[in-house]
Motif scaffolding. Structure first.
Motif, PDB file in Angstrom:
ATOM      1  N   PRO A   9      32.745  45.308  51.513  1.00  0.00           N
ATOM      2  CA  PRO A   9      33.071  45.513  50.098  1.00  0.00           C
ATOM      3  C   PRO A   9      32.596  44.351  49.227  1.00  0.00           C
ATOM      4  CG  PRO A   9      34.972  46.010  51.478  1.00  0.00           C
ATOM      5  CD  PRO A   9      33.947  45.360  52.362  1.00  0.00           C
ATOM      6  N   TYR A  10      32.028  44.692  48.072  1.00  0.00           N
ATOM      7  CA  TYR A  10      31.515  43.676  47.148  1.00  0.00           C
ATOM      8  C   TYR A  10      32.274  43.729  45.827  1.00  0.00           C
ATOM      9  CZ  TYR A  10      28.206  41.023  44.266  1.00  0.00           C
ATOM     10  OH  TYR A  10      27.633  40.120  43.411  1.00  0.00           O
ATOM     11  N   GLN A  11      32.143  44.832  45.087  1.00  0.00           N
ATOM     12  CA  GLN A  11      32.829  44.965  43.799  1.00  0.00           C
ATOM     13  C   GLN A  11      33.109  46.437  43.513  1.00  0.00           C
ATOM     14  OE1 GLN A  11      31.322  43.152  40.238  1.00  0.00           O
ATOM     15  NE2 GLN A  11      30.925  41.201  41.226  1.00  0.00           N
ATOM     16  N   ILE A  12      34.101  46.656  42.649  1.00  0.00           N
ATOM     17  CA  ILE A  12      34.420  48.004  42.161  1.00  0.00           C
ATOM     18  C   ILE A  12      34.217  47.988  40.657  1.00  0.00           C
ATOM     19  CG2 ILE A  12      36.209  49.764  41.885  1.00  0.00           C
ATOM     20  CD1 ILE A  12      37.551  48.502  44.410  1.00  0.00           C
ATOM     21  N   VAL A  13      33.502  48.992  40.165  1.00  0.00           N
ATOM     22  CA  VAL A  13      33.226  49.112  38.730  1.00  0.00           C
ATOM     23  C   VAL A  13      33.670  50.494  38.278  1.00  0.00           C
ATOM     24  CG1 VAL A  13      31.433  49.162  36.954  1.00  0.00           C
ATOM     25  CG2 VAL A  13      31.239  47.561  38.866  1.00  0.00           C
ATOM     26  N   ARG A  14      34.485  50.519  37.238  1.00  0.00           N
ATOM     27  CA  ARG A  14      34.915  51.796  36.655  1.00  0.00           C
ATOM     28  C   ARG A  14      34.227  51.939  35.306  1.00  0.00           C
ATOM     29  NH1 ARG A  14      40.767  53.977  37.610  1.00  0.00           N
ATOM     30  NH2 ARG A  14      40.362  56.106  37.053  1.00  0.00           N
ATOM     31  N   HIS A  15      33.596  53.100  35.081  1.00  0.00           N
ATOM     32  CA  HIS A  15      32.829  53.304  33.849  1.00  0.00           C
ATOM     33  C   HIS A  15      33.076  54.721  33.323  1.00  0.00           C
ATOM     34  CE1 HIS A  15      29.558  52.432  31.037  1.00  0.00           C
ATOM     35  NE2 HIS A  15      29.234  53.692  31.179  1.00  0.00           N
ATOM     36  N   ALA A  16      33.330  54.802  32.026  1.00  0.00           N
ATOM     37  CA  ALA A  16      33.560  56.104  31.386  1.00  0.00           C
ATOM     38  C   ALA A  16      32.288  56.561  30.682  1.00  0.00           C
ATOM     39  CB  ALA A  16      34.707  56.017  30.395  1.00  0.00           C
ATOM     40  N   TYR A  17      31.741  57.658  31.156  1.00  0.00           N
ATOM     41  CA  TYR A  17      30.657  58.346  30.463  1.00  0.00           C
ATOM     42  C   TYR A  17      31.320  59.396  29.586  1.00  0.00           C
ATOM     43  CZ  TYR A  17      27.287  56.211  33.652  1.00  0.00           C
ATOM     44  OH  TYR A  17      26.520  55.319  34.347  1.00  0.00           O
ATOM     45  N   PRO A  18      30.620  59.955  28.598  1.00  0.00           N
ATOM     46  CA  PRO A  18      31.250  60.976  27.750  1.00  0.00           C
ATOM     47  C   PRO A  18      31.802  62.165  28.542  1.00  0.00           C
ATOM     48  CG  PRO A  18      29.175  60.266  26.795  1.00  0.00           C
ATOM     49  CD  PRO A  18      29.268  59.616  28.146  1.00  0.00           C
ATOM     50  N   GLU A  19      31.127  62.528  29.631  1.00  0.00           N
ATOM     51  CA  GLU A  19      31.517  63.722  30.382  1.00  0.00           C
ATOM     52  C   GLU A  19      32.342  63.457  31.635  1.00  0.00           C
ATOM     53  OE1 GLU A  19      27.596  62.292  31.920  1.00  0.00           O
ATOM     54  OE2 GLU A  19      28.450  62.543  29.940  1.00  0.00           O
ATOM     55  N   LYS A  20      32.423  62.183  32.086  1.00  0.00           N
ATOM     56  CA  LYS A  20      33.183  61.880  33.300  1.00  0.00           C
ATOM     57  C   LYS A  20      33.428  60.390  33.434  1.00  0.00           C
ATOM     58  CE  LYS A  20      28.924  62.273  35.932  1.00  0.00           C
ATOM     59  NZ  LYS A  20      28.269  63.004  36.999  1.00  0.00           N
ATOM     60  N   ILE A  21      34.354  60.058  34.326  1.00  0.00           N
ATOM     61  CA  ILE A  21      34.635  58.663  34.665  1.00  0.00           C
ATOM     62  C   ILE A  21      34.189  58.462  36.103  1.00  0.00           C
ATOM     63  CG2 ILE A  21      36.427  56.918  35.018  1.00  0.00           C
ATOM     64  CD1 ILE A  21      38.088  58.428  32.901  1.00  0.00           C
TER      65      ILE A  21
END
Length: 134
Positions: A66-78
């Motif tokens: 494991p290195y990193q976790i990134v959460r990103h919200a696009y207009p149509e999904k997360i």
């Protein structure tokens, strides 16, 4: 909005990372990415990454770190991207589920167009480039 969990491999060899170009017509088609894919029900993220890299690139990897976790919200999904360092144990990467593959040094990553969600990882890899890879 549903959160989609994705495992992505930071596959390294001789100081370079393997990146893949997404096929046209898919979400973020034409962008470059670190190979991987969506987690299926009942699967760990490590199992997901191992399965996806075999399906997409025809390679078997070592145990993902494991290195990193990134959460990103696009207009149509997360999307929740789980990045893992790994190396290829068997096979030579082939572009089965993408249009192109490249091995690039961390300082070359800025020459490629990545999805917005990957910016945090790109910055981290460039920052870590001075140190040794796992």
């Amino acid at each position: 909005m549903t959160v989609i969990q994705v495992a992505a491999g930071l596959i390294h060899r001789e100081g370079r990372y393997l990146i893949a170009r997404r096929r046209p017509g898919v979400h973020l088609g034409g962008f470059w990415e670190f190979p991987g894919g969506k987690r299926e029900p009942g699967e760990t993220l490590e199992e997901c990454l191992q399965r996806e890299l075999f399906e997409e690139l025809n390679v078997r990897i070592d145990i993902p770190i494991p290195y990193q976790i990134v959460r990103h919200a696009y207009p149509e999904k997360i999307v929740e991207l789980h990045f893992f360092h790994c190396t290829i144990e068997t096979g030579e990467a082939s572009p089965i589920e993408c249009t192109e593959l490249r091995w690039v040094f961390p300082e070359e990553l800025s020459q490629f167009r990545f999805p917005p969600a990957d910016e945090v990882i790109l910055d981290a890899l460039r920052r870590d480039a001075g140190g040794s890879l796992p």
